[in-house]
Design a protein around this motif. Structure first.
Motif, PDB file in Angstrom:
ATOM      1  N   ASN A 132       0.823  -1.215   0.000  1.00  0.00           N
ATOM      2  CA  ASN A 132       0.000   0.000   0.000  1.00  0.00           C
ATOM      3  C   ASN A 132       0.858   1.266   0.000  1.00  0.00           C
ATOM      4  N   MET A 133       1.916   1.251  -0.811  1.00  0.00           N
ATOM      5  CA  MET A 133       2.794   2.419  -0.981  1.00  0.00           C
ATOM      6  C   MET A 133       3.488   2.834   0.318  1.00  0.00           C
ATOM      7  N   ALA A 134       3.801   1.866   1.176  1.00  0.00           N
ATOM      8  CA  ALA A 134       4.482   2.183   2.442  1.00  0.00           C
ATOM      9  C   ALA A 134       5.358   1.006   2.869  1.00  0.00           C
ATOM     10  N   TYR A 135       6.455   1.352   3.555  1.00  0.00           N
ATOM     11  CA  TYR A 135       7.280   0.322   4.192  1.00  0.00           C
ATOM     12  C   TYR A 135       6.595  -0.090   5.481  1.00  0.00           C
ATOM     13  N   GLY A 136       6.656  -1.369   5.784  1.00  0.00           N
ATOM     14  CA  GLY A 136       6.156  -1.846   7.063  1.00  0.00           C
ATOM     15  C   GLY A 136       7.120  -1.452   8.166  1.00  0.00           C
ATOM     16  N   PRO A 137       6.806  -1.797   9.404  1.00  0.00           N
ATOM     17  CA  PRO A 137       7.684  -1.446  10.527  1.00  0.00           C
ATOM     18  C   PRO A 137       9.081  -2.040  10.344  1.00  0.00           C
ATOM     19  N   THR A 138      10.067  -1.267  10.757  1.00  0.00           N
ATOM     20  CA  THR A 138      11.437  -1.778  10.719  1.00  0.00           C
ATOM     21  C   THR A 138      11.739  -2.453  12.053  1.00  0.00           C
ATOM     22  N   PRO A 139      12.510  -3.527  12.005  1.00  0.00           N
ATOM     23  CA  PRO A 139      12.776  -4.275  13.235  1.00  0.00           C
ATOM     24  C   PRO A 139      13.707  -3.531  14.178  1.00  0.00           C
ATOM     25  N   THR A 153       9.592   6.533   3.137  1.00  0.00           N
ATOM     26  CA  THR A 153      10.870   6.607   3.854  1.00  0.00           C
ATOM     27  C   THR A 153      10.853   5.681   5.065  1.00  0.00           C
ATOM     28  N   GLY A 154      12.030   5.431   5.584  1.00  0.00           N
ATOM     29  CA  GLY A 154      12.170   4.647   6.803  1.00  0.00           C
ATOM     30  C   GLY A 154      13.598   4.757   7.294  1.00  0.00           C
ATOM     31  N   LYS A 155      13.885   4.112   8.410  1.00  0.00           N
ATOM     32  CA  LYS A 155      15.249   4.089   8.915  1.00  0.00           C
ATOM     33  C   LYS A 155      15.507   2.790   9.653  1.00  0.00           C
ATOM     34  N   LEU A 156      16.756   2.363   9.566  1.00  0.00           N
ATOM     35  CA  LEU A 156      17.234   1.185  10.281  1.00  0.00           C
ATOM     36  C   LEU A 156      18.231   1.653  11.317  1.00  0.00           C
ATOM     37  N   VAL A 157      18.097   1.182  12.539  1.00  0.00           N
ATOM     38  CA  VAL A 157      19.054   1.517  13.619  1.00  0.00           C
ATOM     39  C   VAL A 157      19.879   0.263  13.858  1.00  0.00           C
ATOM     40  N   VAL A 158      21.186   0.361  13.536  1.00  0.00           N
ATOM     41  CA  VAL A 158      22.075  -0.797  13.562  1.00  0.00           C
ATOM     42  C   VAL A 158      23.119  -0.616  14.660  1.00  0.00           C
ATOM     43  N   ALA A 159      23.167  -1.562  15.581  1.00  0.00           N
ATOM     44  CA  ALA A 159      24.187  -1.559  16.639  1.00  0.00           C
ATOM     45  C   ALA A 159      25.426  -2.276  16.121  1.00  0.00           C
ATOM     46  N   GLY A 160      26.561  -2.024  16.789  1.00  0.00           N
ATOM     47  CA  GLY A 160      27.831  -2.648  16.367  1.00  0.00           C
ATOM     48  C   GLY A 160      27.899  -4.045  16.685  1.00  0.00           C
ATOM     49  N   PRO A 212      27.537  -0.093  11.838  1.00  0.00           N
ATOM     50  CA  PRO A 212      26.594   0.436  12.826  1.00  0.00           C
ATOM     51  C   PRO A 212      26.194   1.869  12.483  1.00  0.00           C
ATOM     52  N   GLY A 213      25.040   2.262  13.005  1.00  0.00           N
ATOM     53  CA  GLY A 213      24.559   3.623  12.812  1.00  0.00           C
ATOM     54  C   GLY A 213      23.096   3.623  12.416  1.00  0.00           C
ATOM     55  N   VAL A 214      22.591   4.807  12.132  1.00  0.00           N
ATOM     56  CA  VAL A 214      21.218   4.972  11.668  1.00  0.00           C
ATOM     57  C   VAL A 214      21.272   5.128  10.156  1.00  0.00           C
ATOM     58  N   VAL A 215      20.564   4.255   9.453  1.00  0.00           N
ATOM     59  CA  VAL A 215      20.551   4.287   7.996  1.00  0.00           C
ATOM     60  C   VAL A 215      19.156   4.681   7.530  1.00  0.00           C
ATOM     61  N   ALA A 216      19.044   5.899   7.010  1.00  0.00           N
ATOM     62  CA  ALA A 216      17.772   6.362   6.448  1.00  0.00           C
ATOM     63  C   ALA A 216      17.652   5.799   5.035  1.00  0.00           C
ATOM     64  N   PHE A 217      16.439   5.385   4.653  1.00  0.00           N
ATOM     65  CA  PHE A 217      16.227   4.853   3.308  1.00  0.00           C
ATOM     66  C   PHE A 217      14.927   5.393   2.742  1.00  0.00           C
ATOM     67  N   TYR A 218      14.781   5.257   1.420  1.00  0.00           N
ATOM     68  CA  TYR A 218      13.604   5.777   0.734  1.00  0.00           C
ATOM     69  C   TYR A 218      13.402   4.973  -0.549  1.00  0.00           C
ATOM     70  N   CYS A 219      12.288   5.221  -1.214  1.00  0.00           N
ATOM     71  CA  CYS A 219      12.007   4.620  -2.517  1.00  0.00           C
ATOM     72  C   CYS A 219      12.345   5.657  -3.588  1.00  0.00           C
ATOM     73  N   ARG A 220      13.204   5.293  -4.533  1.00  0.00           N
ATOM     74  CA  ARG A 220      13.574   6.222  -5.608  1.00  0.00           C
ATOM     75  C   ARG A 220      12.381   6.582  -6.484  1.00  0.00           C
ATOM     76  N   TYR A 221      11.420   5.668  -6.625  1.00  0.00           N
ATOM     77  CA  TYR A 221      10.243   5.928  -7.457  1.00  0.00           C
ATOM     78  C   TYR A 221       9.179   6.729  -6.718  1.00  0.00           C
ATOM     79  N   HIS A 222       9.173   6.633  -5.425  1.00  0.00           N
ATOM     80  CA  HIS A 222       8.160   7.288  -4.584  1.00  0.00           C
ATOM     81  C   HIS A 222       8.864   7.904  -3.377  1.00  0.00           C
ATOM     82  N   PRO A 223       9.515   9.071  -3.549  1.00  0.00           N
ATOM     83  CA  PRO A 223      10.370   9.650  -2.502  1.00  0.00           C
ATOM     84  C   PRO A 223       9.662   9.926  -1.172  1.00  0.00           C
ATOM     85  N   GLY A 224       8.348   9.924  -1.163  1.00  0.00           N
ATOM     86  CA  GLY A 224       7.626  10.104   0.093  1.00  0.00           C
ATOM     87  C   GLY A 224       7.659   8.863   0.969  1.00  0.00           C
TER      88      GLY A 224
END
Length: 112
Positions: free
Chosen positions: A39-46, A105-112, A91-103
Motif C-alpha cells: 500500500n505504498m508504504a514500508y512496514g515497521p522496521t525491526p 521513507t524509513g530508517k534502520l538503527v544498527v548496533a555494532g 553500525p549507525g542509523v541508515v535512512a532509506f527511501y524509494c527512488r520511485y516514490h520519494p515520500g
C-alpha cells in the motif's frame, strides 16, 4: 619482590587474561529480518539490528519500489511481488527511501 617472584606473578597474570579471553561468549550469529512493502508504504522496521544481520525486503505491492539508503550503503530494486536481501555492514542509523516514490521513507538503527 625478587626477579623470580615478579616473573611468576607476570605469568599468573597472563594466564588469568588468557582464561578471561577464552570465556567470552562468541558474537551472536547474524539474524534475518523482513521489511514488507504494501500500500505504498514500508512496514515497521525491526529493532535490535546488529552489524552482519540481513534485511529481506518483500514487495507485496502492485507497484515497483526500491529500498535505497541515503548514505549509499544499499540500493535494492523490487518489482511487484519480488524480494531481495541486504546485509547490514556498519553500525549507525541508515535512512532509506524509494527512488520511485520519494515520500516513502524509513530508517534502520544498527548496533555494532
Amino acid at each position: 619482590m625478587g626477579a623470580v617472584s615478579r616473573r611468576m606473578a607476570a605469568a599468573a597474570g597472563l594466564a588469568l587474561l588468557s582464561l578471561a579471553a577464552c570465556n567470552r561468549a562468541p558474537p551472536p550469529a547474524p539474524k534475518t529480518y523482513q521489511v514488507t512493502i504494501a500500500n505504498m508504504a514500508y512496514g515497521p522496521t525491526p529493532s535490535g539490528l546488529r552489524t552482519g544481520d540481513v534485511i529481506e525486503w518483500v514487495n507485496n505491492d502492485i507497484f515497483q519500489h526500491t529500498a535505497t539508503a541515503k548514505d549509499g550503503s544499499f540500493d535494492v530494486d523490487l518489482p511487484p511481488q519480488a524480494h531481495a536481501r541486504t546485509v547490514l555492514k556498519a553500525p549507525g542509523v541508515v535512512a532509506f527511501y524509494c527512488r520511485y516514490h520519494p515520500g516513502m521513507t524509513g530508517k534502520l538503527v544498527v548496533a555494532g
